[in-house]
Design a protein around this motif. Structure first.
Motif, short mmCIF file in Angstrom:
data_model
loop_
_atom_site.label_atom_id
_atom_site.label_comp_id
_atom_site.label_asym_id
_atom_site.label_seq_id
_atom_site.Cartn_x
_atom_site.Cartn_y
_atom_site.Cartn_z
N GLY A 1 0.85 -1.19 0.00
CA GLY A 1 0.00 0.00 0.00
C GLY A 1 0.88 1.23 0.00
N LEU A 2 0.28 2.35 -0.31
CA LEU A 2 1.05 3.59 -0.34
C LEU A 2 1.65 3.86 1.03
CD1 LEU A 2 -1.39 5.91 -2.35
CD2 LEU A 2 0.70 4.82 -3.17
N PRO A 3 2.68 4.72 1.09
CA PRO A 3 3.21 5.08 2.40
C PRO A 3 2.11 5.70 3.24
CG PRO A 3 4.09 6.49 0.63
CD PRO A 3 3.38 5.37 -0.02
N CYS A 4 2.12 5.38 4.52
CA CYS A 4 1.16 5.96 5.47
C CYS A 4 -0.29 5.65 5.11
CB CYS A 4 1.38 7.48 5.54
SG CYS A 4 0.84 8.16 7.08
N SER A 5 -0.51 4.42 4.62
CA SER A 5 -1.87 4.06 4.19
C SER A 5 -2.56 3.16 5.21
CB SER A 5 -1.81 3.37 2.81
OG SER A 5 -0.98 2.24 2.87
N ARG B 1 -1.77 11.57 2.37
CA ARG B 1 -1.12 12.87 2.64
C ARG B 1 -1.69 13.47 3.92
NH1 ARG B 1 -1.16 13.45 -3.19
NH2 ARG B 1 1.02 13.31 -3.88
N GLU B 2 -3.02 13.37 4.06
CA GLU B 2 -3.66 13.88 5.29
C GLU B 2 -3.14 13.15 6.51
OE1 GLU B 2 -7.97 13.66 5.45
OE2 GLU B 2 -8.08 14.79 3.58
N TRP B 3 -3.12 11.82 6.44
CA TRP B 3 -2.67 11.04 7.59
C TRP B 3 -1.21 11.34 7.90
CZ3 TRP B 3 -5.11 5.48 6.58
CH2 TRP B 3 -6.51 5.59 6.71
N ASN B 4 -0.42 11.52 6.87
CA ASN B 4 0.99 11.82 7.10
C ASN B 4 1.15 13.15 7.85
OD1 ASN B 4 3.84 11.15 6.68
ND2 ASN B 4 3.87 12.93 5.31
N THR C 1 8.04 10.48 12.79
CA THR C 1 7.58 9.34 11.98
C THR C 1 7.00 9.79 10.63
OG1 THR C 1 5.43 9.32 13.05
CG2 THR C 1 7.10 7.84 13.97
N LYS C 2 6.99 11.10 10.40
CA LYS C 2 6.44 11.63 9.14
C LYS C 2 7.34 11.34 7.94
CE LYS C 2 3.76 15.68 10.08
NZ LYS C 2 3.74 17.06 10.37
N TYR C 3 6.75 11.10 6.77
CA TYR C 3 7.54 11.12 5.53
C TYR C 3 7.72 12.58 5.14
CZ TYR C 3 6.51 6.18 4.59
OH TYR C 3 6.43 4.82 4.65
N SER C 4 8.91 12.93 4.64
CA SER C 4 9.06 14.29 4.11
C SER C 4 8.23 14.36 2.84
CB SER C 4 10.53 14.58 3.82
OG SER C 4 10.91 13.89 2.66
N SER C 5 7.76 15.56 2.49
CA SER C 5 6.77 15.60 1.40
C SER C 5 7.37 15.16 0.06
CB SER C 5 6.11 16.96 1.31
OG SER C 5 7.07 17.89 0.91
N GLY C 6 8.66 15.47 -0.17
CA GLY C 6 9.30 15.05 -1.43
C GLY C 6 9.33 13.53 -1.54
N ILE C 7 9.69 12.87 -0.45
CA ILE C 7 9.80 11.41 -0.48
C ILE C 7 8.40 10.80 -0.61
CG2 ILE C 7 10.38 9.42 1.00
CD1 ILE C 7 12.97 10.89 1.64
N LEU C 8 7.44 11.37 0.08
CA LEU C 8 6.07 10.85 -0.01
C LEU C 8 5.58 10.92 -1.47
CD1 LEU C 8 3.70 9.82 1.78
CD2 LEU C 8 2.83 12.13 1.76
#
Ligand SMILES: Nc1ncnc2c1ncn2[C@@H]1O[C@H](COP(=O)(O)OP(=O)(O)OP(=O)(O)O)[C@@H](O)[C@H]1O
Length: 276
Positions: free
Chosen positions: A8-12, A113-116, A123-130
């Motif tokens: 699944g996508l990151p942070c899904s 994106r919202e959950w991130n 524990t966040k993904y940086s937005s570029g990596i996401l």
């Protein structure tokens, strides 16, 4: 013992799902969840660049393989967004003749994106990596036999744990086949095949560049069998420059175990996009 592969996508919501499965199944058997936390890694560092991604996949796979050879239900909890990588994990289950299933968290890019954004900073993904991971994600598809049986999971709906148990634990065991062994080709054959794929990609890029004006961006579509990758290159490059990119790529991935032509193709095209 069974392999439950999560994708699944990151942070899904994959780890949330893995923990629910663990809570259910550990009443019946030993359960091991393998994920970034278990490996003690940092999600942004693991996906920082091609080399770190490949290294991460290598340790993820070897940890899964080690766990599978014990008397344990293994839950491989990761993005697992490269279809060639899912194939490798499927083959691990097949070689052991165990049951297998793929659970796909279908959470959309907007929601992840919202959950991130609501995650703790560390524990966040940086937005570029996401964004990069979302863009590269190859969605599970039942047309690939290694993506079957596939159970889509919507984290906001009720989870049918009994259905998962029926398929993943009590379901049909995969049969170890000669084909799995044949797939482990000799290194020299693999290198030869990879060389051909890289040359093909360069030819396709060069063909587009020949007819384009300097200063404009190029839309390139590269093909490898049925895999298609579309991307943009910002400036014109000479043939020697393209060959240098190929050489650098070969150096970057040397010593890393990439045996799937599909995966090699995808990685090389991504590398060209970033480095030309
Ligand atoms: N159903 C849900 N509703 C709202 N928020 C959720 C839901 N499921 C998970 N989340 C939130 O999303 C974030 C990520 O959850 P989780 O760790 O399960 O995702 P993941 O896909 O495993 O992430 P990663 O890609 O980092 O491994 C957490 O902050 C969690 O609280």
């Amino acid at each position: 013992m069974p392999l439950i592969l999560i994708s699944g996508l990151p942070c899904s919501g994959k780890t949330t799902l893995a923990n629910k499965l663990k809570a259910k199944f550990e009443k019946q058997m030993r359960v091991e969840v393998i994920n970034i936390e278990k490996l003690g890694l940092d999600r942004n560092k693991c996906h920082f660049d091609l080399k770190s991604e490949i290294q991460f996949r290598g340790s993820f796979k070897s940890t899964v393989n080690r766990a599978l050879s014990g008397n344990t239900l293994v839950i491989a909890d990761g993005i697992n967004g490269i279809k060639g990588f899912r194939y490798e994990l499927y083959c691990s289950a097949r070689e052991l003749g165990t049951t297998f299933c793929l659970l796909y968290c279908t959470t959309s890019p907007e929601i992840v994106r919202e959950w991130n954004n609501t995650r703790e900073e560390e524990t966040k993904y940086s937005s570029g990596i996401l964004d990069d991971l979302i863009q590269k994600f190859e969605q599970p598809n039942t047309e690939n036999y290694w993506d079957r049986p596939l159970i889509p999971i919507d984290p906001n709906s009720e989870l049918d744990l009994d259905q998962i148990e029926k398929i993943a634990v009590q379901g049909k065991k995969l049969r170890a086949r000669q084909a799995t062994k044949i797939h482990i080709k000799r290194k020299s054959n693999i290198l030869f095949e990879q060389g051909k794929i890289a040359q093909d990609v360069l030819d396709q890029i060069f063909e587009v560049m020949k007819t384009a004006q300097s200063g404009e961006t190029f839309n390139v579509i590269c093909f490898y069998t049925q895999t298609k990758k579309k991307f943009m290159i910002k400036k014109k490059a000479s043939l020697p420059k393209l060959l240098r990119v190929k050489k650098q790529f070969t150096k970057t991935i040397e010593n890393l175990n990439i045996s799937q032509p599909d995966e090699y193709f995808t990685l090389f095209v991504d590398y060209c996009q970033k480095n030309i």
